[in-house]
Design an enzyme around this catalytic site. Structure first.
Site, PDB file in Angstrom:
ATOM      1  N   LYS A  58       0.805  -1.248  -0.070  1.00  0.00           N
ATOM      2  CA  LYS A  58      -0.220  -0.132  -0.129  1.00  0.00           C
ATOM      3  C   LYS A  58       0.682   1.321   0.147  1.00  0.00           C
ATOM      4  CE  LYS A  58      -2.110  -1.344   3.752  1.00  0.00           C
ATOM      5  NZ  LYS A  58      -1.363  -2.520   3.742  1.00  0.00           N
ATOM      6  N   GLY A  78       4.256  -1.076   8.750  1.00  0.00           N
ATOM      7  CA  GLY A  78       5.579  -0.658   8.179  1.00  0.00           C
ATOM      8  C   GLY A  78       5.490  -0.603   6.666  1.00  0.00           C
ATOM      9  N   HIS A  79       5.488   0.652   6.377  1.00  0.00           N
ATOM     10  CA  HIS A  79       5.375   0.917   4.608  1.00  0.00           C
ATOM     11  C   HIS A  79       6.743   1.002   4.068  1.00  0.00           C
ATOM     12  CE1 HIS A  79       0.960   2.067   5.518  1.00  0.00           C
ATOM     13  NE2 HIS A  79       1.191   0.867   5.434  1.00  0.00           N
TER      14      HIS A  79
HETATM   15  P1  IMP Z   1      -0.700  -6.427  16.362  1.00  0.00           P
HETATM   16  O1  IMP Z   1      -1.347  -5.366  15.427  1.00  0.00           O
HETATM   17  O2  IMP Z   1       0.632  -5.942  16.629  1.00  0.00           O
HETATM   18  O3  IMP Z   1      -1.599  -6.314  17.790  1.00  0.00           O
HETATM   19  O4  IMP Z   1      -0.715  -7.531  15.732  1.00  0.00           O
HETATM   20  C1  IMP Z   1      -1.786  -8.192  15.191  1.00  0.00           C
HETATM   21  C2  IMP Z   1      -1.646  -9.115  13.998  1.00  0.00           C
HETATM   22  O5  IMP Z   1      -1.639  -8.340  13.088  1.00  0.00           O
HETATM   23  C3  IMP Z   1      -0.405  -9.998  14.045  1.00  0.00           C
HETATM   24  O6  IMP Z   1      -0.827 -11.113  13.162  1.00  0.00           O
HETATM   25  C4  IMP Z   1       0.522  -9.221  13.383  1.00  0.00           C
HETATM   26  O7  IMP Z   1       1.356  -9.854  12.641  1.00  0.00           O
HETATM   27  C5  IMP Z   1      -0.412  -8.438  12.210  1.00  0.00           C
HETATM   28  N1  IMP Z   1      -0.074  -6.988  11.815  1.00  0.00           N
HETATM   29  C6  IMP Z   1      -0.116  -5.818  12.390  1.00  0.00           C
HETATM   30  N2  IMP Z   1       0.326  -4.896  11.780  1.00  0.00           N
HETATM   31  C7  IMP Z   1       0.633  -5.410  10.413  1.00  0.00           C
HETATM   32  C8  IMP Z   1       1.221  -4.946   9.406  1.00  0.00           C
HETATM   33  O8  IMP Z   1       1.610  -3.659   9.167  1.00  0.00           O
HETATM   34  N3  IMP Z   1       1.222  -5.737   8.170  1.00  0.00           N
HETATM   35  C9  IMP Z   1       1.002  -7.245   8.398  1.00  0.00           C
HETATM   36  N4  IMP Z   1       0.619  -7.805   9.815  1.00  0.00           N
HETATM   37  C10 IMP Z   1       0.560  -6.844  10.615  1.00  0.00           C
END
Ligand code: IMP
Length: 424
Positions: A16, A40-41
């Site tokens: 994105k 993380g972009h």
């Molecule tokens: P949290 O957002 O850190 O609580 O993680 C919850 C879930 O969302 C986990 O499976 C993370 O790996 C996933 N996740 C959170 N942010 C991203 C992202 O930017 N890209 C891909 N997966 C994400």
């Protein structure tokens, strides 16, 4: 004036950032409305690589206004680190081009500690969070005991509220048998951060409405993806915010009637980080992509799980987000394949289904129904016009659009800004 929402059609990491960066050229204001520095972009521009976590990628354009909306959870320490890093790369970040909503909730060190402790307690059932404290920060918001960005402009109130919350959350950390958060260190670091961030904090809803009144265009930069949405995703293996297009409105104060266009971004294959069912997961695809140096997380560096394109997911994402356009990224990742599979439906027990089931238990036992396509087996990363793509690549995209019920309007054939093609 035209306002656009960009969302992820899969589990995040769809590319994105690159699509937003491309669309930013024709926009005035770029807005983040949900999530935090779990995102993380990666944007590659002018031969430089920039990694953005909280700051909208519009910051790489000196004349654009960037807004961190009320729906975001903002880690002040993480944000300052990000600002410093970008400034070190020559990016201009000033009061005038970065606004932070006064009602955005803050992610504090105790949220990170709670995130890690809760994951440890889940054992085998862990979500695989990024450990950035996102879930606990949103939990405090909903529990109505969160701290909001406006407090960064009121140091005395901030200190007393912060001491209260540290004491409160330390009770939970103590019960979990993990290290407590030190109140003095936390207060000192957050007060220091407050001095730096305070000038950026304002009523961003008013700022956005004023921008619209002045005829400016807004671009909402989605974070994560549809299947990480707290309501529409593969619960409980999701993040804690609304990552779908509705979240752009609630997370910014820009009403749905002001939205003109929704672009859903999806990879030409599927990836996922963290735990949870993944119907089209395929080890060979993962090995191939990892050997190409692709699919390592921008935030955690973790190798992403990989698989064939799952159109059951993309179709549902198009529906939930109201997308009429698809941006397909990483098409060049499939360059080496003789045969490419697309999952068009699932078999769940004895039934064929076309939308994802409600529970992860059911999703875990869904079998993919594939159709096979002949690969183009050509390096397409140097192609600069859609017309010049191999016919088999165009056929793959046409089929994908047909299955999704949305047209493919943009295409990524590599990480650089110049490797984004407009589909005519
Ligand atoms: P949290 O957002 O850190 O609580 O993680 C919850 C879930 O969302 C986990 O499976 C993370 O790996 C996933 N996740 C959170 N942010 C991203 C992202 O930017 N890209 C891909 N997966 C994400």
């Amino acid at each position: 004036m035209s306002n656009t929402i960009v969302v992820g059609a899969q589990w995040g990491d769809e590319g994105k950032g690159k699509i937003v960066d491309y669309l930013t050229e024709g926009t005035d204001v770029v807005v983040r409305a949900a999530g935090g520095n779990n995102a993380g972009h990666t944007v590659i521009s002018g031969g430089n690589k920039y990694v953005l976590h909280l700051i909208p990628s519009g910051i790489l354009w000196p004349d654009k206004l960037c807004v961190i909306g009320n729906g975001v959870v903002m880690d002040p320490l993480g944000l300052i680190e990000e600002i410093n890093k970008l400034r070190g790369q020559g990016v201009k970040i000033e009061q005038a081009n970065l606004l932070i909503s006064e009602t955005a909730h803050l992610v504090m060190p105790y949220h990170r500690a709670l995130d890690v402790a809760r994951e440890a307690r889940r054992g085998d059932k862990k979500i695989g969070t990024t450990g950035r404290g996102i879930g606990p920060a949103y939990a405090d918001k909903v529990e109505r005991c969160g701290l909001r960005a406006i407090l960064l402009t009121q140091p005395e109130v901030l200190e007393s509220e912060l001491r209260d919350r540290v004491a409160f959350h330390n009770e939970t950390l103590a019960a979990a048998g993990v290290d407590l958060v030190d109140a003095d260190t936390t207060v000192a670091s957050i007060l220091e951060a407050a001095k730096i961030l305070a000038p950026h904090i304002t009523n961003t809803t008013v700022a956005l409405h004023e921008a619209m009144k002045a005829g400016k265009s807004l671009l909402f930069e989605g974070a994560q993806g549809t299947y990480l949405d707290i309501d529409h995703g593969t619960y409980p293996f999701v993040t804690s915010s609304n990552t779908t297009s509705g979240g752009a409105c609630t997370g910014s104060g820009v009403p749905p009637r002001k939205i003109d266009r929704v672009v859903a971004v999806g990879k030409a294959y599927t990836t996922r980080v963290g735990s949870g069912p993944f119907v089209t997961e395929n080890e060979n695809i993962g090995d191939m992509l990892h050997n190409m140096g692709r699919e390592f997380g921008a935030t955690t560096g973790r190798a992403r799980r990989c698989g064939w394109l799952d159109m059951v997911l993309v179709r549902y994402a198009v529906m939930v987000n109201g997308a009429d356009e698809l941006a397909i990224t990483n098409l060049d990742g499939l360059d080496g394949l003789e045969t490419i599979k697309i999952c068009t439906a699932y078999k769940l027990r004895d039934k064929v289904i076309h939308y994802p089931p409600a529970t992860c238990e059911d999703l875990a036992i869904c079998e993919p129904i594939y159709e096979e396509h002949k690969g183009w087996v050509t390096d397409i990363s140097g192609v600069t016009r859609y017309e010049d793509l191999p016919a088999l690549a165009k056929a793959y995209l046409d089929r994908l659009a047909e299955l999704a019920g949305a047209r493919v309007s943009l295409l990524g054939v590599g990480p650089a800004r110049e490797q984004t093609l407009v589909v005519g």
